[in-house]
Write a protein that holds these residues in place. Structure first.
Motif, PDB file in Angstrom:
ATOM      1  N   SER A 247      16.808 -44.370  26.976  1.00 38.88           N
ATOM      2  CA  SER A 247      16.459 -43.377  25.966  1.00 38.88           C
ATOM      3  C   SER A 247      17.646 -43.087  25.058  1.00 38.88           C
ATOM      4  O   SER A 247      17.501 -42.986  23.832  1.00 38.88           O
ATOM      5  CB  SER A 247      15.985 -42.089  26.631  1.00 38.88           C
ATOM      6  OG  SER A 247      14.796 -42.295  27.360  1.00 38.88           O
ATOM      7  N   LEU A 248      18.811 -42.934  25.650  1.00 42.40           N
ATOM      8  CA  LEU A 248      20.011 -42.671  24.856  1.00 42.40           C
ATOM      9  C   LEU A 248      20.316 -43.832  23.921  1.00 42.40           C
ATOM     10  O   LEU A 248      20.649 -43.625  22.744  1.00 42.40           O
ATOM     11  CB  LEU A 248      21.195 -42.425  25.786  1.00 42.40           C
ATOM     12  CG  LEU A 248      22.537 -42.159  25.095  1.00 42.40           C
ATOM     13  CD1 LEU A 248      22.468 -40.899  24.244  1.00 42.40           C
ATOM     14  CD2 LEU A 248      23.658 -42.061  26.124  1.00 42.40           C
ATOM     15  N   LYS A 249      20.199 -45.050  24.430  1.00 43.06           N
ATOM     16  CA  LYS A 249      20.467 -46.222  23.585  1.00 43.06           C
ATOM     17  C   LYS A 249      19.502 -46.260  22.395  1.00 43.06           C
ATOM     18  O   LYS A 249      19.918 -46.522  21.256  1.00 43.06           O
ATOM     19  CB  LYS A 249      20.341 -47.511  24.386  1.00 43.06           C
ATOM     20  CG  LYS A 249      20.651 -48.761  23.569  1.00 43.06           C
ATOM     21  CD  LYS A 249      20.531 -50.021  24.394  1.00 43.06           C
ATOM     22  CE  LYS A 249      20.970 -51.245  23.572  1.00 43.06           C
ATOM     23  NZ  LYS A 249      20.216 -51.394  22.295  1.00 43.06           N
ATOM     24  N   ALA A 250      18.225 -45.997  22.654  1.00 43.69           N
ATOM     25  CA  ALA A 250      17.229 -46.025  21.563  1.00 43.69           C
ATOM     26  C   ALA A 250      17.564 -44.987  20.501  1.00 43.69           C
ATOM     27  O   ALA A 250      17.481 -45.256  19.290  1.00 43.69           O
ATOM     28  CB  ALA A 250      15.835 -45.783  22.127  1.00 43.69           C
ATOM     29  N   LEU A 251      17.956 -43.795  20.922  1.00 43.35           N
ATOM     30  CA  LEU A 251      18.257 -42.741  19.959  1.00 43.35           C
ATOM     31  C   LEU A 251      19.571 -43.013  19.238  1.00 43.35           C
ATOM     32  O   LEU A 251      19.703 -42.753  18.028  1.00 43.35           O
ATOM     33  CB  LEU A 251      18.314 -41.393  20.664  1.00 43.35           C
ATOM     34  CG  LEU A 251      16.950 -40.880  21.159  1.00 43.35           C
ATOM     35  CD1 LEU A 251      17.119 -39.627  22.005  1.00 43.35           C
ATOM     36  CD2 LEU A 251      16.019 -40.593  19.983  1.00 43.35           C
ATOM     37  N   LYS A 252      20.558 -43.555  19.937  1.00 48.51           N
ATOM     38  CA  LYS A 252      21.820 -43.913  19.270  1.00 48.51           C
ATOM     39  C   LYS A 252      21.613 -45.051  18.280  1.00 48.51           C
ATOM     40  O   LYS A 252      22.179 -45.044  17.191  1.00 48.51           O
ATOM     41  CB  LYS A 252      22.869 -44.308  20.307  1.00 48.51           C
ATOM     42  CG  LYS A 252      23.527 -43.133  20.995  1.00 48.51           C
ATOM     43  CD  LYS A 252      24.701 -43.599  21.846  1.00 48.51           C
ATOM     44  CE  LYS A 252      25.534 -42.425  22.332  1.00 48.51           C
ATOM     45  NZ  LYS A 252      26.702 -42.870  23.130  1.00 48.51           N
TER      46      LYS A 252
END
Length: 257
Positions: A247-252
């Protein structure tokens, strides 16, 4: 935009003060900017503030259940102030009080705690699910809740807004003067996720791996400089911390476009 993580997503890993700290350390090491609380697991407020500083993460918000507000509203506000948590949120209404009397009770409570919060320098917000988009006198219940006090902010859960049949972007635009932060989710199916709160839950997944159209939501966030986007995942078919990473990778990746 800053990216936060609602620790309720990893609640099975957060039982007790030391377990909560370990989970925060893992989330911080992933690169999240902040965490959102649902419980403090007995950690003293000053100790929690120092621990967050050591982890280099912010606590942008805390979900405080109705029972806790009713038991000790001033205590909750004092804890948030000492811990350095700038906003405290009413997160949920149990099914048994999702009726006109219950909605009236919540409106009264919000008005009370907004008044109390001024002395502590704390902001108050309300976090929605889908049921607040039922109509009451031709208005969304959520609208009437926000009208309970001009100081009540909104933490919009964009998935539950979508699930209720309301366009999240349109609603964010309508309520942008009250909007403090948002929750983002993704899902694999709208059923099959087990029962919670008396209803069958969707099956959720890491942001960017499911069917939720989050791009227009994030575009609105960037355009309007909303400070926080918070990942929340009520259930998972995978390891919850691996989903937190995804999730963090997608948002970053979106933020860096």
């Amino acid at each position: 935009m800053k990216i936060g993580y609602q620790l309720y997503s990893a609640r099975e890993l957060c039982g007790g003060g030391e377990a909560l700290k370990r989970t925060i350390q893992v989330i911080a090491a992933m690169g999240y900017d902040g965490v959102e609380f649902y419980s403090y697991e007995g950690i003293p407020a000053g100790e929690l503030k120092e621990f967050l500083k050591e982890c280099n993460v912010e606590a942008m918000n805390s979900h405080v259940q109705l029972e806790r507000w009713e038991a000790d509203a001033k205590g909750e506000l004092a804890y948030a102030k000492e811990a350095g948590i700038p906003c405290v949120t009413v997160p949920w209404m149990a099914p048994k009080i999702r009726n006109p009397e219950g909605f009236s009770m919540v409106r009264t409570l919000l008005s009370k705690i907004c008044s109390l919060a001024k002395a502590y320098g704390i902001k108050i917000a309300y976090h929605n699910h889908d049921f607040e988009f039922a109509k009451e006198a031709d208005r969304y219940v959520l609208d009437t809740i926000l009208d309970s006090d001009g100081e009540t902010g909104l933490e919009l859960d964009t998935f539950w807004t979508y699930y209720a049949g309301v366009d999240p972007v349109s609603y964010m635009e309508e309520k942008k003067d009250r909007l403090r932060m948002i929750h983002v989710k993704d899902y694999l199916s709208l059923t099959g996720g087990g029962m919670a709160g008396g209803q069958e839950m969707p099956f959720f997944s890491a942001v960017g791996t499911g069917k939720m159209k989050n791009k227009p939501i994030l575009e609105w966030v960037e355009k309007n400089s909303l400070p926080w986007v918070i990942v929340e995942q009520d259930n998972s078919r995978a390891d919850i911390l691996e989903d937190a990473k995804l999730s963090l990778k997608a948002l970053k990746d979106y933020r860096n476009l």
